[in-house]
Write a protein that holds these residues in place. Structure first.
Motif, PDB file in Angstrom:
ATOM      1  N   GLN A 174      15.602  46.916  41.932  1.00 34.50           N
ATOM      2  CA  GLN A 174      14.937  47.935  42.740  1.00 34.50           C
ATOM      3  C   GLN A 174      13.419  47.754  42.723  1.00 34.50           C
ATOM      4  O   GLN A 174      12.713  48.388  43.518  1.00 34.50           O
ATOM      5  CB  GLN A 174      15.287  49.331  42.225  1.00 34.50           C
ATOM      6  CG  GLN A 174      16.722  49.754  42.480  1.00 34.50           C
ATOM      7  CD  GLN A 174      17.009  49.889  43.962  1.00 34.50           C
ATOM      8  OE1 GLN A 174      17.516  48.957  44.603  1.00 34.50           O
ATOM      9  NE2 GLN A 174      16.674  51.038  44.529  1.00 34.50           N
ATOM     10  N   ILE A 175      12.928  46.930  41.827  1.00 34.91           N
ATOM     11  CA  ILE A 175      11.485  46.709  41.704  1.00 34.91           C
ATOM     12  C   ILE A 175      11.127  45.422  42.434  1.00 34.91           C
ATOM     13  O   ILE A 175      11.648  44.355  42.106  1.00 34.91           O
ATOM     14  CB  ILE A 175      11.072  46.613  40.221  1.00 34.91           C
ATOM     15  CG1 ILE A 175      11.515  47.862  39.468  1.00 34.91           C
ATOM     16  CG2 ILE A 175       9.569  46.408  40.091  1.00 34.91           C
ATOM     17  CD1 ILE A 175      11.332  47.774  37.964  1.00 34.91           C
ATOM     18  N   PRO A 176      10.216  45.480  43.417  1.00 34.99           N
ATOM     19  CA  PRO A 176       9.824  44.250  44.125  1.00 34.99           C
ATOM     20  C   PRO A 176       9.254  43.212  43.160  1.00 34.99           C
ATOM     21  O   PRO A 176       8.596  43.555  42.172  1.00 34.99           O
ATOM     22  CB  PRO A 176       8.749  44.740  45.111  1.00 34.99           C
ATOM     23  CG  PRO A 176       8.994  46.206  45.257  1.00 34.99           C
ATOM     24  CD  PRO A 176       9.528  46.670  43.931  1.00 34.99           C
ATOM     25  N   TRP A 177       9.500  41.945  43.460  1.00 41.58           N
ATOM     26  CA  TRP A 177       9.096  40.880  42.551  1.00 41.58           C
ATOM     27  C   TRP A 177       7.590  40.881  42.273  1.00 41.58           C
ATOM     28  O   TRP A 177       7.166  40.673  41.139  1.00 41.58           O
ATOM     29  CB  TRP A 177       9.521  39.521  43.111  1.00 41.58           C
ATOM     30  CG  TRP A 177       9.053  38.372  42.267  1.00 41.58           C
ATOM     31  CD1 TRP A 177       8.153  37.402  42.591  1.00 41.58           C
ATOM     32  CD2 TRP A 177       9.456  38.088  40.916  1.00 41.58           C
ATOM     33  NE1 TRP A 177       7.977  36.534  41.547  1.00 41.58           N
ATOM     34  CE2 TRP A 177       8.762  36.931  40.505  1.00 41.58           C
ATOM     35  CE3 TRP A 177      10.330  38.696  40.026  1.00 41.58           C
ATOM     36  CZ2 TRP A 177       8.918  36.370  39.241  1.00 41.58           C
ATOM     37  CZ3 TRP A 177      10.493  38.141  38.753  1.00 41.58           C
ATOM     38  CH2 TRP A 177       9.788  36.994  38.384  1.00 41.58           C
ATOM     39  N   HIS A 178       6.763  41.128  43.295  1.00 42.03           N
ATOM     40  CA  HIS A 178       5.320  41.096  43.089  1.00 42.03           C
ATOM     41  C   HIS A 178       4.887  42.158  42.083  1.00 42.03           C
ATOM     42  O   HIS A 178       3.897  41.986  41.375  1.00 42.03           O
ATOM     43  CB  HIS A 178       4.573  41.274  44.407  1.00 42.03           C
ATOM     44  CG  HIS A 178       4.668  42.643  44.984  1.00 42.03           C
ATOM     45  ND1 HIS A 178       5.691  43.039  45.834  1.00 42.03           N
ATOM     46  CD2 HIS A 178       3.880  43.750  44.827  1.00 42.03           C
ATOM     47  CE1 HIS A 178       5.519  44.307  46.177  1.00 42.03           C
ATOM     48  NE2 HIS A 178       4.437  44.757  45.591  1.00 42.03           N
ATOM     49  N   GLU A 179       5.645  43.242  41.997  1.00 41.99           N
ATOM     50  CA  GLU A 179       5.343  44.278  41.018  1.00 41.99           C
ATOM     51  C   GLU A 179       5.991  43.967  39.675  1.00 41.99           C
ATOM     52  O   GLU A 179       5.397  44.179  38.605  1.00 41.99           O
ATOM     53  CB  GLU A 179       5.841  45.638  41.532  1.00 41.99           C
ATOM     54  CG  GLU A 179       5.584  46.789  40.593  1.00 41.99           C
ATOM     55  CD  GLU A 179       6.121  48.115  41.119  1.00 41.99           C
ATOM     56  OE1 GLU A 179       6.276  49.045  40.312  1.00 41.99           O
ATOM     57  OE2 GLU A 179       6.412  48.183  42.336  1.00 41.99           O
TER      58      GLU A 179
END
Length: 405
Positions: A394-399
């Protein structure tokens, strides 16, 4: 012609001939343009004239030095010899137990090959021999740290397990960690084939590692969590090393659609089955997002009190099911639900779980493993929280790769 003329001369001519012959013989044995050889030519130096270093006494050193305190158990203990070689090194704790170490091939250094204990006193005794043939001995006594807290580590998955392509590597400490990068340096993750990944902290005691994209099927994962004796800040030191060898199984992914009331299951990228389902009814809508199967159960009791709804209330329940696979900490499962077969494929009537027939639930659980991916869409519910179960995706890779330290 000079020799011919000389043959007709008398005694004086014969003398002249002899001089000519001598001159010619001398000319055949030398190099006319060569420099004359000098008896003091320094270029003729040989190895026998090179300087030989004089014999020296050996100089020994031990790190840490005598009377040192607060030594971290994971810090290496080293002994070195200059001007000679080590002949014997002994390191013992205050109970007289030896500590293993390794001598370098040239016998000039020695270093421990196992960690020390907490709150112990150690004595190292080193003996060496100088190039002058004379021995020397050095002793150092020091003590290790007494930690304020010892951090124990547990993790998921465990050694020898085969998991799905969505499985994060989760590490749980029993106390808060302030030096989070020290933990990340201590936990070594090796994959075959190489896979890009990153750590992400969900709170001060829980850190996960996941790849940028789903694991390639068949990947071999080696975890070496060498945390023992490492300083994690505020007097907290790692207490137990953990290791694991894990295999990524077949790529099994599913998409549950609340609008079509179906779950499409793919195995290694190919559609294997379309399953009629029922998801959360109004007021109990299933959160949408990417779930990771957490555990699988045969014979499980679904209990509303586990997420705060008393079983004796109007919305409460306590129901036994044959097949259940957990998808979140908050109580979302896919499970067999013979009581809702008429609604499966038609309506959403559950309390948030994914209902299907016992036959479909059995088939799905038989082919899958924890770590498989189930994407829920068009459910009408809120987004799945990343901390609810294994919601790493659920967490974008960039984050994610920033680490949330």
């Amino acid at each position: 012609m000079a020799a011919w003329r000389g043959s007709r001369r008398r005694t004086g001519g014969m003398v002249a001939l002899s001089l000519v012959v001598v001159a010619l013989a001398a000319g055949c044995t030398g190099t006319p343009d060569a420099e004359p050889r000098r008896s003091d030519d320094s270029s003729r130096e040989t190895s026998s004239t090179k300087a030989t270093p004089p014999p020296t006494p050996v100089k020994l050193s031990i790190t840490p030095g005598n009377n040192a305190t607060g030594i971290a158990p994971g810090a290496p203990i080293t002994v070195a010899a200059v001007g000679g070689k080590l002949t014997r090194v002994v390191l013992k704790n205050d109970a007289g137990e030896p500590v293993r170490g390794r001598l370098s091939p040239d016998a000039t250094t020695w270093q421990t090959t196992e960690p020390l204990g907490f709150t112990r006193t150690y004595t190292a005794t080193a003996t060496g021999m100088g190039t002058n043939g004379k021995p020397a001995t050095l002793t150092s006594t020091f003590s290790t740290i007494t930690p304020a807290l010892r951090a124990d580590l547990s993790m998921n998955p465990l050694d020898g397990q085969t998991v799905g392509v969505g499985q994060p590597l989760a590490f749980y400490f029993d106390t808060d960690i302030s030096k989070k990068r020290a933990v990340e340096r201590a936990i070594q993750i090796t994959t075959t084939p190489p896979v890009e990944g990153a750590f992400y902290w969900f709170d001060d005691s829980e850190v996960h590692w996941r790849p940028k994209n789903y694991w390639p099927a068949g990947t071999k994962v080696k975890i070496n969590a060498a945390i023992y004796g490492k300083n994690f800040g505020n007097g907290v030191y790692g207490n137990n090393d953990r290791t694991a060898n894990i295999t990524i199984g077949r790529a099994i992914t599913a998409v549950a659609d609340g609008r079509t009331h179906t779950m499409k299951v793919k195995v290694d990228g190919k559609l294997a089955r379309t399953i009629p389902i029922s998801m959360g009814k109004p007021g109990h809508e299933t959160p949408h997002g990417t779930y990771v199967v957490m555990s699988e159960h045969l014979g499980y009791t679904m209990d509303s009190s586990t997420y705060g709804v008393p079983t004796d209330s109007a919305a409460g329940y306590r129901t036994y099911v044959d097949i259940a696979s957990r998808m979140s900490n908050s109580g979302i499962f896919y499970h067999s639900a013979p009581w809702s077969v008429a609604d499966q494929g038609q309506d959403n009537v559950s309390h948030g779980c994914i209902n299907m027939t016992t036959a479909h639930a059995t088939w799905l659980q038989n082919i899958s493993q924890k770590g498989d991916i189930i994407v829920v869409k068009n459910s009408g519910g809120p987004a799945l929280e990343p901390w609810d179960g294994l919601g790493d995706w659920q967490i974008p890779w960039h984050e994610y790769k920033k680490g949330n330290r």
